[in-house]
Write a protein that holds these residues in place. Structure first.
Motif, short mmCIF file in Angstrom:
data_model
loop_
_atom_site.label_atom_id
_atom_site.label_comp_id
_atom_site.label_asym_id
_atom_site.label_seq_id
_atom_site.Cartn_x
_atom_site.Cartn_y
_atom_site.Cartn_z
N ASN A 134 0.82 -1.22 0.00
CA ASN A 134 0.00 0.00 0.00
C ASN A 134 0.85 1.26 0.00
O ASN A 134 0.31 2.37 0.03
CB ASN A 134 -0.93 0.02 1.22
N GLN A 178 -7.60 6.44 9.75
CA GLN A 178 -8.47 5.46 9.11
C GLN A 178 -9.35 4.82 10.17
O GLN A 178 -8.99 4.79 11.35
CB GLN A 178 -7.65 4.41 8.37
N VAL A 181 -3.81 2.23 5.11
CA VAL A 181 -4.38 2.35 3.77
C VAL A 181 -3.50 3.19 2.86
O VAL A 181 -2.77 4.07 3.30
CB VAL A 181 -5.80 2.96 3.81
N SER A 182 -3.59 2.92 1.59
CA SER A 182 -2.84 3.66 0.58
C SER A 182 -3.32 5.11 0.49
O SER A 182 -4.48 5.41 0.79
CB SER A 182 -3.02 2.97 -0.78
N THR A 231 -6.41 5.52 -1.54
CA THR A 231 -7.69 5.03 -1.06
C THR A 231 -8.58 6.17 -0.56
O THR A 231 -8.16 6.99 0.26
CB THR A 231 -7.50 4.03 0.09
#
Length: 340
Positions: A273, A315, A331-332, A335
């Protein structure tokens, strides 16, 4: 009747808009290590390490943190014990007043200790911040990354420190406080680096002195359990990750055996990610209390180190059937996330 109907429609539209979620992508800002946030009276108050002063942000929506008003609330003196290397500030509302805890030194890292400011204004963006001095247990050893929590009407401080006067390992300590300014009794060590994922670093580089690290402790409560999340391994490595201790809410928190340590990291780098060295986190909920979020810093690239490339991210997380938090993977930046 038409005017009443129009008013009804407007009120419905306002209510719907108030519940709409804001879309965003990480990071929240381009730079900002050791992010911390607390919520009070409809606003989130946020801080991170700036290094040479203390900056405070205020926002009603964490997704819009980068656009939020902010101000310098304290500048250190030019010299003295708390004039340099100002790290990991946290703002807390305790017993009717605001407090900011941070670590600082005189330019020599070996002299790092914890200090506190106080503000009696209802809005911490207003009023005046007064230096109240050092907060220390009787041992008065090297200390950074202080956080405060209240449990069963008692205040506790948790922090990262040295067992003695020699550098080489950072451990997690807890002590009870008789008030927001004063530790009462002895400190208790509740965690030290023992697993492989906690011991990545390099003692051969004089500028990177630690190899075994537990730091950045933060408390998360759920049901009758207390979860203490902490950062492990050296922050300049990509292996920087979150570990966790768990204690029963009815146990003696000053007894080291009350804290059970997870054998595995709970939140770590995700090369797939494009997220490296995630750590030094805090927690918050949505204004309605229904959404749980983890706030942390991380790097975009391997080898970015422990400097200005670290950026704040957040997140949502969930709870498992066993009552344990489930953080998932970082998370990337590609995203899209949504928050109230």
């Amino acid at each position: 009747m038409k005017s009443i109907f129009r008013l009804f429609v407007l009120l419905c539209a306002f209510a719907c808009n108030a519940q709409q979620k804001t879309s965003f992508r990480n990071p929240l800002m381009s730079s900002g290590a050791d992010p911390w946030v607390t919520y009070k009276d409809g606003y989130y108050y946020y801080m991170h390490t700036v290094g040479n002063h203390l900056e405070l942000w205020k926002t009603a929506n964490m997704a819009k943190l980068g656009e939020a008003p902010h101000k310098n609330i304290w500048t250190p003196p030019a010299s003295g014990s708390f004039s340099k290397e100002i790290w990991a500030p946290e703002i807390h509302f305790l017993r009717g007043k605001w407090y900011v805890y941070f670590s600082a030194d005189d330019g020599d890292n070996q002299h790092h200790r914890i200090y506190v400011l106080e503000n009696s204004s209802p809005d911490p963006m207003k009023g005046s911040w007064e230096m109240k001095g050092k907060v220390s247990d009787p041992a008065d050893k090297w200390a950074i990354d202080a956080s405060i929590f209240e449990h069963k009407q008692k205040l506790y401080m948790i922090w990262s420190g040295w067992e003695g006067d020699k550098n080489g390992e950072q451990d997690i300590y807890i002590a009870e406080m008789k008030d927001p300014l004063t530790i009462t009794g002895q400190r208790v060590r509740i965690s030290r680096p023992v697993f492989d994922w906690e011991t990545h670093g390099d003692l051969n580089d004089p500028n990177l002195p630690h190899v075994n690290v537990n730091e950045g402790p933060e408390i998360l409560k759920h049901g009758n359990k207390l979860f203490l999340c902490y950062s492990a391994s050296a922050c300049w490595t990509d292996f920087y990750a979150l570990g966790m201790l768990v204690a029963d809410g009815n146990s003696n928190l000053l007894d080291s055996t009350s804290w059970k340590k997870s054998t595995k990291a709970m939140f770590m780098q995700s090369p797939e990610n494009g997220v490296f060295a995630p750590g030094h986190n805090s927690f918050f909920t949505s204004p309605d209390g229904k959404e749980n979020w983890i706030l942390y810093h991380a790097n975009d690239n391997p080898g970015d180190g422990c400097g200005g490339k670290r950026s704040p991210r957040m997140q949502p997380f969930t709870w498992g059937k066993d009552g344990m938090p489930v953080f998932g993977k970082p998370v990337s930046v590609k995203t899209e996330l949504r928050i109230l």
